[in-house]
Design a protein around this motif. Structure first.
Motif, PDB file in Angstrom:
ATOM      1  N   GLN A   1       0.845  -1.190   0.000  1.00 16.47           N
ATOM      2  CA  GLN A   1       0.000   0.000   0.000  1.00 16.47           C
ATOM      3  C   GLN A   1       0.882   1.243   0.000  1.00 16.47           C
ATOM      4  OE1 GLN A   1      -2.097  -0.930   3.645  1.00 16.47           O
ATOM      5  NE2 GLN A   1      -3.940  -1.536   2.514  1.00 16.47           N
ATOM      6  N   VAL A   2       0.490   2.246  -0.772  1.00 17.25           N
ATOM      7  CA  VAL A   2       1.205   3.519  -0.841  1.00 17.25           C
ATOM      8  C   VAL A   2       0.246   4.627  -0.415  1.00 17.25           C
ATOM      9  CG1 VAL A   2       2.486   5.127  -2.293  1.00 17.25           C
ATOM     10  CG2 VAL A   2       2.639   2.657  -2.729  1.00 17.25           C
TER      11      VAL A   2
ATOM     12  N   SER B   1      -1.103  13.079   3.025  1.00 16.35           N
ATOM     13  CA  SER B   1      -2.393  13.341   3.667  1.00 16.35           C
ATOM     14  C   SER B   1      -3.010  12.078   4.246  1.00 16.35           C
ATOM     15  CB  SER B   1      -3.365  13.969   2.658  1.00 16.35           C
ATOM     16  OG  SER B   1      -2.861  15.200   2.175  1.00 16.35           O
ATOM     17  N   GLY B   2      -2.310  10.936   4.088  1.00 10.85           N
ATOM     18  CA  GLY B   2      -2.811   9.679   4.611  1.00 10.85           C
ATOM     19  C   GLY B   2      -3.803   8.990   3.705  1.00 10.85           C
ATOM     20  N   ILE B   3      -3.894   9.421   2.448  1.00  5.26           N
ATOM     21  CA  ILE B   3      -4.832   8.828   1.493  1.00  5.26           C
ATOM     22  C   ILE B   3      -4.149   7.689   0.740  1.00  5.26           C
ATOM     23  CG2 ILE B   3      -6.230   9.276  -0.564  1.00  5.26           C
ATOM     24  CD1 ILE B   3      -6.448  12.184   0.395  1.00  5.26           C
TER      25      ILE B   3
ATOM     26  N   ILE C   1       5.163   3.842   2.557  1.00  5.86           N
ATOM     27  CA  ILE C   1       5.032   2.547   1.894  1.00  5.86           C
ATOM     28  C   ILE C   1       4.800   1.486   2.966  1.00  5.86           C
ATOM     29  CG2 ILE C   1       6.066   0.942   0.255  1.00  5.86           C
ATOM     30  CD1 ILE C   1       5.765   3.789  -0.828  1.00  5.86           C
ATOM     31  N   ARG C   2       3.766   0.694   2.805  1.00  2.27           N
ATOM     32  CA  ARG C   2       3.492  -0.399   3.738  1.00  2.27           C
ATOM     33  C   ARG C   2       3.332  -1.702   2.972  1.00  2.27           C
ATOM     34  NH1 ARG C   2      -0.941   1.780   8.212  1.00  2.27           N
ATOM     35  NH2 ARG C   2       0.518   3.027   9.447  1.00  2.27           N
TER      36      ARG C   2
END
Length: 437
Positions: free
Chosen positions: A100-101, A105-107, A135-136
């Motif tokens: 997930q990227v 803004s945390g979007i 990056i998660r």
């Protein structure tokens, strides 16, 4: 052209920043195969960590902004990036995961399923617009994260490509045995000191990592005639006590003679010992015993399989720890003060008074501290603040033996004659390959 040059200069630190990324795991052999815990010291960075024996040490050159030292990191480089970045992560097992990227803004702006494998996994991420990103990579058993700065002119689409996997076969595959991955800041060429604990045994090793490594601690007993257990440190081909000898008896159980009276000490020519300032309670654990040469040269004062170092044993130690004069160099045949920095590298940190700047490295875990001594002329004690006198087992003549001195004002180690009636500290040594033991 000027802008491209500026961008290139900006990226250079990022390339070097992530140039090292090593995994260090631990094992035991000998008396026990179970390592309870390991304390890791990076003295150049002035940091230390405590790991469980089944944990893995992850050495990286950048911990990342706001990232804790105990977590599962993604190694990202170049960072900042102009076009694409390489993502590296270490996994204990093969399983499905999701990348997930997120923007600043945390979007969530990108998500993709992937398969990670046991070992080092590498991916290429490209197409991000200018900005800061989190990056998660999440799997059923692990969560990885890292920050990325995109500084180029990417306009999408975002694309993830898997590159390769390098297996790390020495890691445990059983979930019950797999510990945490613990991160530590590390720069190439720095020396790492590892202090392992296994029941009553403590074994110390010094390494300069150059890749993924399985460090084995060979647990070898070092127990004196009184039943005292000593920590030991591996230094080159030798194993040394990492503390001073403090036995009051020989290994056959017969007692050493304790002498507190000054006149009796001066006149005594049989094995004897005392405590600094005749104060066992205060000084036994830190300074150990003070022995005359007759005691220190005895064949059964050290633990079984160990011996008081000879003059040659000392020369090997000095050549191993000195950064300029190696083992076998003629420098070590000289008398008085010799070596470039051997004394500094043997001294414990933060103990010596009036010490030379940067001259208490303790890179090898020898941890020498000031111990004073006892005069062969008056029987009185030294100050115990900036001198360390340590015996060799050799003698020069009927009245004189050989010793080593460390002092807070000298970088080297002093090789000198010393009266056999003098009181000094003692350590014991053995060779890893059992020669001379």
């Amino acid at each position: 052209m000027k802008n491209n040059s500026l961008l290139f200069l900006m990226l250079l630190p990022a390339f070097s920043l992530f140039s090292q990324n090593y995994m260090i795991s631990f094992s035991g052999s000998g008396e026990t195969t179970v390592i309870d815990s390991v304390i890791v010291y990076n003295f150049q960075q002035n940091i230390s960590l405590t790991l469980q024996g089944n944990d893995t040490l992850h050495l990286v050159e950048n911990l990342g902004i706001g990232q804790p030292s105990r977590h599962k990191p993604i190694n990202i480089y170049p960072n900042p990036t102009a076009n694409s970045s390489r993502l590296e992560l270490f996994c204990y097992r093969a399983e499905k995961a999701v990348l997930q990227v997120y923007n600043k803004s945390g979007i969530l702006i990108y998500q993709e399923g992937l398969l990670v494998e046991q070992g080092d996994n590498t991916f290429t991420l490209e197409g991000l617009r200018q900005g800061n990103y989190l990056i998660r990579i999440n799997s059923p058993s692990e969560e990885y994260s890292g920050q990325l700065i995109a500084a180029g002119s990417g306009s999408g689409p975002v694309k993830l490509t898997k590159n390769s996997t390098v297996s790390f076969k020495s890691l445990p595959t059983d979930d019950k045995n797999a510990g945490s991955i613990i991160q530590m800041l590390y720069h190439s060429g720095e020396r790492i000191l590892l202090k392992s604990f296994a029941g009553p045994y403590i074994h110390i090793k010094s390494i300069i990592p150059a890749g993924n490594e399985l460090v084995n601690f060979e647990i070898i007993p070092c127990v004196d005639g009184d039943g005292n257990y000593y920590p030991v440190t591996t230094i080159g081909t030798q194993l040394w006590m990492a503390e001073y000898l403090k036995t009051t008896s020989f290994t056959d159980g017969s007692p050493l003679t304790l002498i507190t009276d000054n006149t009796t000490w001066v006149d005594y020519s049989l094995p004897a010992y005392c405590w600094f300032n005749n104060d066992e309670i205060t000084y036994k654990q830190s300074m150990g015993g003070i022995y005359n040469w007759y005691a220190a040269s005895s064949s059964n004062i050290c633990p079984v399989g160990w011996h008081v170092p000879t003059d040659e044993d000392w020369k090997i130690l000095e050549g191993t720890v000195d950064t300029q004069f190696g083992v076998g160099h003629t420098e070590w045949n000289k008398g008085s003060w010799r070596g470039f920095d051997a004394g500094c590298n043997l001294r414990a940190r933060g103990i010596w008074t009036q010490s030379l700047p940067g001259c208490e490295t303790d890179y090898f875990g020898f941890s020498a501290i000031p111990t004073g001594g006892r005069s062969y002329i008056s029987g009185t004690f030294g100050t115990g603040t900036n001198w360390n006198y340590i015996w060799a087992s050799d003698d020069i003549d009927e009245l004189n033996g050989i010793a080593r001195h460390l002092h807070s004002s000298y970088h080297g180690v002093r090789r000198t004659n010393q009266a056999k009636a003098e009181g000094a500290s003692a350590r014991c040594v053995k060779y890893i390959d059992n020669r001379k033991n």
